[in-house]
Design a protein around this motif. Sequence first.
Motif, PDB file in Angstrom:
ATOM      1  N   SER A 367      27.453  28.019  -4.190  1.00 43.56           N
ATOM      2  CA  SER A 367      28.072  26.983  -3.357  1.00 43.56           C
ATOM      3  C   SER A 367      29.491  27.323  -2.942  1.00 43.56           C
ATOM      4  O   SER A 367      30.051  26.636  -2.074  1.00 43.56           O
ATOM      5  CB  SER A 367      28.059  25.633  -4.089  1.00 43.56           C
ATOM      6  N   VAL A 368      30.095  28.367  -3.510  1.00 39.17           N
ATOM      7  CA  VAL A 368      31.432  28.767  -3.079  1.00 39.17           C
ATOM      8  C   VAL A 368      31.412  29.193  -1.615  1.00 39.17           C
ATOM      9  O   VAL A 368      32.443  29.142  -0.924  1.00 39.17           O
ATOM     10  CB  VAL A 368      31.968  29.910  -3.966  1.00 39.17           C
ATOM     11  N   VAL A 369      30.250  29.582  -1.109  1.00 39.87           N
ATOM     12  CA  VAL A 369      30.139  29.950   0.305  1.00 39.87           C
ATOM     13  C   VAL A 369      30.455  28.740   1.199  1.00 39.87           C
ATOM     14  O   VAL A 369      31.016  28.889   2.285  1.00 39.87           O
ATOM     15  CB  VAL A 369      28.725  30.489   0.607  1.00 39.87           C
ATOM     16  N   GLY A 370      30.097  27.538   0.731  1.00 41.78           N
ATOM     17  CA  GLY A 370      30.304  26.334   1.518  1.00 41.78           C
ATOM     18  C   GLY A 370      31.749  26.104   1.917  1.00 41.78           C
ATOM     19  O   GLY A 370      32.052  25.932   3.113  1.00 41.78           O
ATOM     20  N   PRO A 371      32.709  26.077   0.974  1.00 40.48           N
ATOM     21  CA  PRO A 371      34.115  25.894   1.361  1.00 40.48           C
ATOM     22  C   PRO A 371      34.641  26.995   2.274  1.00 40.48           C
ATOM     23  O   PRO A 371      35.472  26.725   3.147  1.00 40.48           O
ATOM     24  CB  PRO A 371      34.846  25.883   0.018  1.00 40.48           C
ATOM     25  N   TYR A 372      34.184  28.236   2.064  1.00 45.17           N
ATOM     26  CA  TYR A 372      34.590  29.304   2.983  1.00 45.17           C
ATOM     27  C   TYR A 372      34.156  28.978   4.408  1.00 45.17           C
ATOM     28  O   TYR A 372      34.945  29.062   5.359  1.00 45.17           O
ATOM     29  CB  TYR A 372      33.976  30.640   2.551  1.00 45.17           C
ATOM     30  N   LEU A 373      32.873  28.607   4.569  1.00 41.48           N
ATOM     31  CA  LEU A 373      32.353  28.291   5.897  1.00 41.48           C
ATOM     32  C   LEU A 373      33.048  27.068   6.478  1.00 41.48           C
ATOM     33  O   LEU A 373      33.342  27.024   7.679  1.00 41.48           O
ATOM     34  CB  LEU A 373      30.840  28.055   5.824  1.00 41.48           C
ATOM     35  N   ALA A 374      33.314  26.061   5.650  1.00 40.88           N
ATOM     36  CA  ALA A 374      33.951  24.837   6.138  1.00 40.88           C
ATOM     37  C   ALA A 374      35.369  25.123   6.631  1.00 40.88           C
ATOM     38  O   ALA A 374      35.793  24.586   7.674  1.00 40.88           O
ATOM     39  CB  ALA A 374      33.961  23.778   5.040  1.00 40.88           C
TER      40      ALA A 374
END
Length: 492
Positions: A367-374
């Motif tokens: 889920s760390v990918v989520g904040p990067y994308l956001a």
Amino acid sequence: MHLDLLVLSRIQFAMTIMFHYLFPPLSIGLGAVLVFMEGMYLKTKDPQYEAITRFWTRIFAANFAMGVATGIVMEFEFGTNWAAFSRYVGDVFGSALASEGIFAFFLESGFLAVLVFGWDRVSAKFHFFATLMVAMGATFSAIWIVVANSWMQTPRGFHIVGTGLAARAEITDFGAMIFNPSTLNRLTHTLIGAYILGAFFVMSISAYYLLKDRHIDFARKSFKTALVFGTVMSLAAGLTGDLNSRMIAHYQPAKFAAIEGNFHTEKGGTPFSVIGVPDEKREKMHYEVAIPGMLSVLMYGKLDKPVPGLDQIPRGDRPPVIVPYMSYHVMIFIGTYLVGLSLLACFLWWRGTLFKQRWLLWIFVVSVVGPYLANEAGWVTAEVGRQPWIVYGLLRTSEGLSRSVQASQVLGSIIMFIVVYALLFAVWVYVLNDKISHGPDAPHDPPANTTAGDVLAVHVGAEDPAGYSMTASTDSWKEGGDRDGAEEKGRD
């Protein structure tokens, strides 16, 4: 094949800034996490918190170096590809970037050596002060960059000197320039996005350790600390996002209509588009799922008050729709997902079963990918939604180009950047993997007091009088920490 200088220059800048923006939000977020964790060490005297802070400091240092290296490139691009823009905004950007150097870079770099290398040379309280100063420096850097960019979105406190190609903006009110209508909303939302990334980055690596039964006590403390921080920030992001949207609707109605997919001003209430595919040629939405009247309720608190659409904007001043619409909704979906995930983890923690849910730990790993994308989606929304203006309402993007740069030269530099950045990214991943694989070191007892000589020794690289190695690790401590964590896991 015809090469378009404007398109290539925009691609080059977007590519370089989006790659650079992988690193500053993590530095800001980890800086805040470091302050929180080292503060817990001073409060509890638990050596695990000291080991936790040491470990994340090494990750912070590697990421900080990448941020500095990739950020320098953009300053050169202002002079090479965007010389007309630089001349136009030089007075504004010069003051903002100079302030960043004075208030942020010197503060951050001055205490960075103490943060990274001063563990066994300065007292715990002085080291915490250095950690706080580095975190503040990273935040101040974000403040001045956001000030400069916000002025491009909602320019205030200036007048135009000269005419034609010689025209330029000159500051008349420094305070009005800094506190232009979008600064505070954009700054708070940007910082909260960085804090969320820092928290989820820590939880991702901690969850990985727990799944592999490594450094269990370290991972549990890190995960719980970051979970509290990440939950609060994820909830706060919803509030700042709403305030930011209202600000955009007031000062940049064309951008707001684009990100909401609002082509036509409705007679009654305006629906909120949950998802869909914008069709700019036909000025309609395909496959749309919308909530009737909800956008009017969110903006005005009234079900029947229409929100102005793109039909109220001259065609030449309209931004593209599909890119800001999609990036904006990606940001919203990810934000909602992170709130739900954080609250679920908090509930399971309260029930005492958080670390028994291996499926949930795997979700946190990825889920760390989520904040990067956001964070990247937020930048795309802000910048593409501002088009066709590079300075909103004053200077068009096409007018900011350099007159002496050729499209073939820009294309060549894009290819070069792709190769160099791919190598840099590989190095960054390798360094992070090496540090994560190594894991935390054994805690050391710092000196009780700090002298001027201790601080100077850190900066000149003197030998540690106590004989400690910054990379030293004792297997017995690791095994003991894992054994204590395993016992705690059994009691959970």
